[in-house]
Scaffold this motif. Structure first.
Motif, PDB file in Angstrom:
ATOM      1  N   GLU A 263     -60.167  67.063  70.993  1.00 39.19           N
ATOM      2  CA  GLU A 263     -60.615  65.940  71.832  1.00 39.19           C
ATOM      3  C   GLU A 263     -62.029  66.205  72.360  1.00 39.19           C
ATOM      4  OE1 GLU A 263     -59.311  63.114  72.216  1.00 39.19           O
ATOM      5  OE2 GLU A 263     -57.213  63.342  71.716  1.00 39.19           O
ATOM      6  N   PHE A 267     -65.769  64.123  71.637  1.00 38.95           N
ATOM      7  CA  PHE A 267     -66.737  63.678  72.637  1.00 38.95           C
ATOM      8  C   PHE A 267     -68.115  64.266  72.362  1.00 38.95           C
ATOM      9  CE2 PHE A 267     -68.781  64.634  76.773  1.00 38.95           C
ATOM     10  CZ  PHE A 267     -69.209  63.345  77.046  1.00 38.95           C
ATOM     11  N   SER A 338     -69.760  50.435  71.275  1.00 38.50           N
ATOM     12  CA  SER A 338     -69.233  51.772  71.554  1.00 38.50           C
ATOM     13  C   SER A 338     -67.853  51.690  72.212  1.00 38.50           C
ATOM     14  CB  SER A 338     -70.214  52.593  72.401  1.00 38.50           C
ATOM     15  OG  SER A 338     -70.204  52.169  73.722  1.00 38.50           O
ATOM     16  N   GLN A 339     -67.575  50.594  72.917  1.00 37.06           N
ATOM     17  CA  GLN A 339     -66.219  50.413  73.451  1.00 37.06           C
ATOM     18  C   GLN A 339     -65.212  50.276  72.312  1.00 37.06           C
ATOM     19  OE1 GLN A 339     -66.815  46.943  75.993  1.00 37.06           O
ATOM     20  NE2 GLN A 339     -66.753  48.217  77.828  1.00 37.06           N
ATOM     21  N   GLU A 347     -57.143  55.318  68.917  1.00 40.01           N
ATOM     22  CA  GLU A 347     -55.937  54.830  68.243  1.00 40.01           C
ATOM     23  C   GLU A 347     -55.688  55.597  66.943  1.00 40.01           C
ATOM     24  OE1 GLU A 347     -55.012  50.345  69.865  1.00 40.01           O
ATOM     25  OE2 GLU A 347     -55.845  50.530  67.858  1.00 40.01           O
TER      26      GLU A 347
ATOM     27  N   GLU B 263     -59.460  65.485  78.323  1.00 41.86           N
ATOM     28  CA  GLU B 263     -60.606  65.454  77.396  1.00 41.86           C
ATOM     29  C   GLU B 263     -60.742  64.059  76.778  1.00 41.86           C
ATOM     30  OE1 GLU B 263     -62.828  67.604  76.983  1.00 41.86           O
ATOM     31  OE2 GLU B 263     -62.001  69.516  77.623  1.00 41.86           O
ATOM     32  N   ALA B 264     -59.597  63.499  76.367  1.00 38.41           N
ATOM     33  CA  ALA B 264     -59.626  62.163  75.757  1.00 38.41           C
ATOM     34  C   ALA B 264     -60.130  61.136  76.769  1.00 38.41           C
ATOM     35  CB  ALA B 264     -58.241  61.787  75.256  1.00 38.41           C
ATOM     36  N   THR B 266     -62.209  61.626  79.211  1.00 40.27           N
ATOM     37  CA  THR B 266     -63.654  61.782  79.370  1.00 40.27           C
ATOM     38  C   THR B 266     -64.381  60.977  78.316  1.00 40.27           C
ATOM     39  OG1 THR B 266     -63.366  64.008  80.220  1.00 40.27           O
ATOM     40  CG2 THR B 266     -65.544  63.461  79.364  1.00 40.27           C
ATOM     41  N   PHE B 267     -63.918  61.089  77.067  1.00 49.03           N
ATOM     42  CA  PHE B 267     -64.568  60.369  75.976  1.00 49.03           C
ATOM     43  C   PHE B 267     -64.463  58.865  76.172  1.00 49.03           C
ATOM     44  CE2 PHE B 267     -63.972  58.402  71.715  1.00 49.03           C
ATOM     45  CZ  PHE B 267     -65.303  58.414  71.366  1.00 49.03           C
ATOM     46  N   LEU B 268     -63.247  58.398  76.528  1.00 53.84           N
ATOM     47  CA  LEU B 268     -63.048  56.957  76.701  1.00 53.84           C
ATOM     48  C   LEU B 268     -63.937  56.418  77.808  1.00 53.84           C
ATOM     49  CD1 LEU B 268     -59.177  56.612  76.369  1.00 53.84           C
ATOM     50  CD2 LEU B 268     -60.900  55.719  74.815  1.00 53.84           C
ATOM     51  N   ALA B 270     -66.684  57.691  79.068  1.00 63.10           N
ATOM     52  CA  ALA B 270     -68.101  57.764  78.715  1.00 63.10           C
ATOM     53  C   ALA B 270     -68.468  56.651  77.737  1.00 63.10           C
ATOM     54  CB  ALA B 270     -68.424  59.128  78.112  1.00 63.10           C
ATOM     55  N   SER B 271     -67.475  56.125  77.010  1.00 66.60           N
ATOM     56  CA  SER B 271     -67.748  55.040  76.060  1.00 66.60           C
ATOM     57  C   SER B 271     -67.531  53.663  76.675  1.00 66.60           C
ATOM     58  CB  SER B 271     -66.841  55.170  74.839  1.00 66.60           C
ATOM     59  OG  SER B 271     -66.984  56.428  74.241  1.00 66.60           O
ATOM     60  N   GLY B 272     -67.234  53.609  77.970  1.00 69.61           N
ATOM     61  CA  GLY B 272     -67.095  52.311  78.620  1.00 69.61           C
ATOM     62  C   GLY B 272     -65.710  51.714  78.556  1.00 69.61           C
ATOM     63  N   ILE B 273     -64.694  52.529  78.291  1.00 70.88           N
ATOM     64  CA  ILE B 273     -63.316  52.047  78.354  1.00 70.88           C
ATOM     65  C   ILE B 273     -62.750  52.484  79.697  1.00 70.88           C
ATOM     66  CG2 ILE B 273     -61.008  52.203  77.330  1.00 70.88           C
ATOM     67  CD1 ILE B 273     -62.976  50.614  75.662  1.00 70.88           C
ATOM     68  N   ASP B 277     -56.269  54.291  78.743  1.00 75.73           N
ATOM     69  CA  ASP B 277     -56.249  53.927  77.328  1.00 75.73           C
ATOM     70  C   ASP B 277     -56.229  52.417  77.129  1.00 75.73           C
ATOM     71  OD1 ASP B 277     -56.340  56.017  75.535  1.00 75.73           O
ATOM     72  OD2 ASP B 277     -54.278  56.611  75.896  1.00 75.73           O
ATOM     73  N   GLU B 278     -57.064  51.939  76.201  1.00 78.24           N
ATOM     74  CA  GLU B 278     -56.906  50.552  75.766  1.00 78.24           C
ATOM     75  C   GLU B 278     -56.223  50.556  74.418  1.00 78.24           C
ATOM     76  OE1 GLU B 278     -60.413  47.893  75.494  1.00 78.24           O
ATOM     77  OE2 GLU B 278     -59.482  47.160  73.653  1.00 78.24           O
ATOM     78  N   LEU B 279     -55.114  49.826  74.294  1.00 71.90           N
ATOM     79  CA  LEU B 279     -54.471  49.676  72.994  1.00 71.90           C
ATOM     80  C   LEU B 279     -54.668  48.236  72.559  1.00 71.90           C
ATOM     81  CD1 LEU B 279     -51.173  51.552  73.810  1.00 71.90           C
ATOM     82  CD2 LEU B 279     -53.249  52.452  72.775  1.00 71.90           C
ATOM     83  N   ARG B 291     -63.125  45.471  79.581  1.00 70.40           N
ATOM     84  CA  ARG B 291     -64.380  45.785  78.895  1.00 70.40           C
ATOM     85  C   ARG B 291     -65.547  45.082  79.576  1.00 70.40           C
ATOM     86  NH1 ARG B 291     -63.882  45.914  72.306  1.00 70.40           N
ATOM     87  NH2 ARG B 291     -61.897  47.002  72.117  1.00 70.40           N
ATOM     88  N   TRP B 294     -67.164  46.649  82.719  1.00 70.03           N
ATOM     89  CA  TRP B 294     -68.165  47.696  82.499  1.00 70.03           C
ATOM     90  C   TRP B 294     -69.450  47.095  81.930  1.00 70.03           C
ATOM     91  CZ3 TRP B 294     -70.198  50.436  78.054  1.00 70.03           C
ATOM     92  CH2 TRP B 294     -70.803  51.649  78.373  1.00 70.03           C
TER      93      TRP B 294
END
Lengths: 458, 458
Positions: A263, A267, A338-339, A347, B263-264, B266-268, B270-273, B277-279, B291, B294
């Motif tokens: 993970e 990033f 990027s979103q 996913e 960790e996951a 952080t990535f989400l 930083a990407s504007g999610i 989690d968005e599914l 979305r 942001w």
């Protein structure tokens, strides 16, 4: 030197004197190491010249050096290995548990890793070469070879004698199982160590073992391992070669750590940090070269988008206000893209989408893009109209942003799947490609629309 | 319906008939669930309307529903709970292990979580309310309450009787320890279950327990827990309140999972999610709203940078070629900044830098910025010179990019530390702030330099 220092207030804080104390009084070293948090250790080490740390690793015992190395983040450990003589590194690495050893050696330059393994006993070197060849995060790369194994035809008393002999080396790893193999070395079963206690001395292992035990292939990827440990409460699973030979054991803990590390890698790569963790204690030249390698690809890609603008200079000079909106369109489309990209990467990791399902993702993102595009486009159209008093300009800018938002979420959503299908690393490549496409299309949209309506924009 | 379907080829593939089979033949359900990978389950569920899944969760038994829920990613599980009647959710959630239950309830809207807990027995509801109140990723939030405990004054025979009674509920969790408390409920020690076998029936636990056992406070953050499990090979650690009361046990496995999930996250972020989690199976309106929340911040921040360009329209109309370079400078500076940002976020997680060490980071990034800025600046200066045949234009564009690269890495490197120090989430806020600052400064640099040299640029 914060915490470490507190624990050894009696000696002064110069690194070398500390190191010398370690060398002369190994018990203090062990005590300090046990009392120091590994993050404090990593922090303290990051404050010292790596050459000095290299010297320390020559002064302490091999066991101490190995223990120290095991406490540090991989990136830092690799950096230190690069500052130790290769014969010494070989000795230290020999002391480490297999998954860590393989990980560290894989992270070295090929030259250095060859030099180090050439200093190892031939058998060890061969074993490492074999393990390094497994794909990253596969069962082969993650397995440990410090498992206990016996032939299925061995007796309980032989096994207990073997365990007593192994006692020392196995003390650390909370071993509860022993694996049984055929004469050819193929895995045939697993024996719970506690079951040995209740069996008579002459019993053969094959009568008390659990046959048909679950095992994984060395090529199996991290997802499979993670699945397996989710489903069963095992602490470790045996790894076999194609012919059934028992190669090692993957531990639950190793798999969990690998998941977290993957993970973090995602990033870092998505942010343009290539070649593994960058630590600020690494040599500036190396860090700069790595960052530039990614930036230089981006600057070339940027040039493509810039060419679109350059080809519309006439339109721009007629409606100079357009120049204000170009970066806004570039940035906002990049954000929308990027979103979608982050959701797809996530996913994919969770298994909710599969690389082949590009159409499904596109359909979902299309709806999202239309809504968000309409909202963002209207917003910027309105602002432009009010600011410049020209509804057509608002329409051009807003329309371009709206359409480009759809393009951005479609690309952002589908790119990771396509790259994955092509066996490319989606985390690393998606970002730059996404930016280039959205910039190029966005600039083209706004400038060609403006050229078309140029009469109304003057 | 890929894998699940293969396993039950005998029934047709309509979801409801599958569900009905589950209801009438619980053994098949359990068999299918065991044979199905949890990622396949997540994938299959993502293909079905969530309302239909809600119906399924009403049809199967409570135990089956709980088992099913436990196999799914959190985001998906939350989505399903939102589509089940709250009295039913209450029953299902009651069956789940504590850390998962707390995580899912925390992720619900406040309204729904109140409704569900109001359907639970008062005692359970109170326990959950207390646990939900612990900070994310703290020992309190991650602990399980299904541990075994006895009074230290109890006898071995009482304990064995208790264990036999608990046998069923504890079967799943590989329990090897039992915690002993004082009469007031404070943790006093830990007993290895296997030691019970070697003790006479009337022995008091306090004579065979390991006293002064290591424990953590419920407020302790994930880093502390991770440290602890790194240092010791325990499978679980008891969690106590300030007064020493035993509240629960944090398992090694839970901590590893939490690390990967952070960790996951952080990535989400930083990407504007935002908002977890968005599914893509979630309602479009919710996903779009999140979305946009942001994006709308970003569009406002973008307007700040755009104002800089607008105030230099005269310069731009004189040297229209500058418009080509504005997006390039914005994008390249953004890339340089995001690299520095990723390294800082990572070093913060690893404990290699601390929030107070802004100066140390800035010094390191300054050197990096000067080198990379010089390289990128020279490159773009050269290209501009060749393309437009004007060395001054090259100087202006290249100089601005060089200086702005330094600005970008300084901001990118230090921002996460500053935000962390201010107790803000660095992963979420760093990106938009970084982009705004680098765009604003970048545009100002290139346009004010151009205004200054305007005589040579015509």
């Amino acid at each position: 030197m914060t915490e470490t220092q507190d624990h050894i207030a009696e000696i002064d804080n110069s690194w070398i004197s500390l190191a010398t104390t370690f060398v002369s009084e190994p018990e203090i070293f062990d005590e300090v190491l046990t009392a120091t948090k590994s993050t404090d250790l990593a922090h303290d080490f990051s404050l010292v010249e790596v050459q000095a740390i290299g010297k320390l690793f020559h002064m302490v015992s091999i066991e101490q050096a190995a223990r120290l190395l095991g406490e540090l983040p991989d990136g830092q450990a690799v950096e230190i290995i690069e500052n130790i003589d290769s014969w010494r590194s070989a000795e230290i690495l020999n002391q480490l548990e297999s998954p860590l050893r393989v990980r560290l050696i894989s992270a070295l330059t090929e030259e250095l890793s060859k030099e180090i393994t050439s200093n190892m006993p031939a058998e060890e070197a061969e074993e490492i070469a074999e393990k390094v060849s497994w794909p990253d995060f596969s069962a082969g790369a993650l397995m440990s070879s410090s498992h206990l194994k016996m032939k299925a035809k061995d007796t309980v008393s032989n096994t207990i004698a073997y365990l007593e002999k192994e006692q020392e080396s196995a003390a650390d790893s909370d071993v509860q199982y022993l694996y049984t193999t055929s004469d050819s070395g193929a895995l045939v079963g697993v024996v719970r160590i506690r079951d040995l206690l209740f069996s008579s001395k002459n019993t053969l292992l094959e009568t008390i073992m659990i046959a048909n035990t679950i095992s994984v292939s060395a090529e199996d990827p991290l997802e499979e391992l993670s699945e397996l440990f989710d489903r069963y409460s095992y602490l470790g699973v045996p790894v076999t070669a194609k012919d059934g030979e028992l190669l090692g054991v993957v531990k639950r803990q190793t798999v969990s750590e690998a998941l977290a590390s993957r993970e973090a890698n995602t990033f870092l790569k998505a942010s343009g940090i290539v070649g593994g963790d960058e630590l600020r204690s690494m040599p500036l030249a190396l860090r700069s070269r790595r960052r530039l390698s990614w930036l230089s690809i981006n600057i070339v890609l940027n040039a493509i988008a810039a060419c679109v603008i350059a080809s519309f200079e006439d339109t721009l000079s007629t409606v100079i206000a357009l120049a204000v909106f170009l970066p806004v369109i570039s940035d906002m489309s990049g954000c929308s893209g990027s979103q979608a990209l982050a959701v797809s990467l996530r996913e994919l990791t969770m298994g909710i989408i599969r690389p082949g399902e590009v159409l499904r993702v596109c359909f979902s993102e299309l709806k999202m893009g239309i809504i968000n595009g309409a909202v963002l486009g209207s917003l910027i159209a309105l602002v432009t109209w009010i600011w410049k008093g020209n509804a057509y300009l608002g329409l051009v800018v807003g329309g371009a942003l709206a359409v480009n938002t759809v393009v951005a979420v479609l690309i952002g959503g589908s790119l990771p799947l396509i790259l994955k299908k092509l066996n490319k690393d989606p985390a690393l490549a998606s970002g730059p490609i996404l930016t280039t496409v959205t910039d190029t299309v966005g600039f083209f949209l706004v400038l060609s629309l403006a050229s078309f309506f140029i009469e109304y924009l003057r």
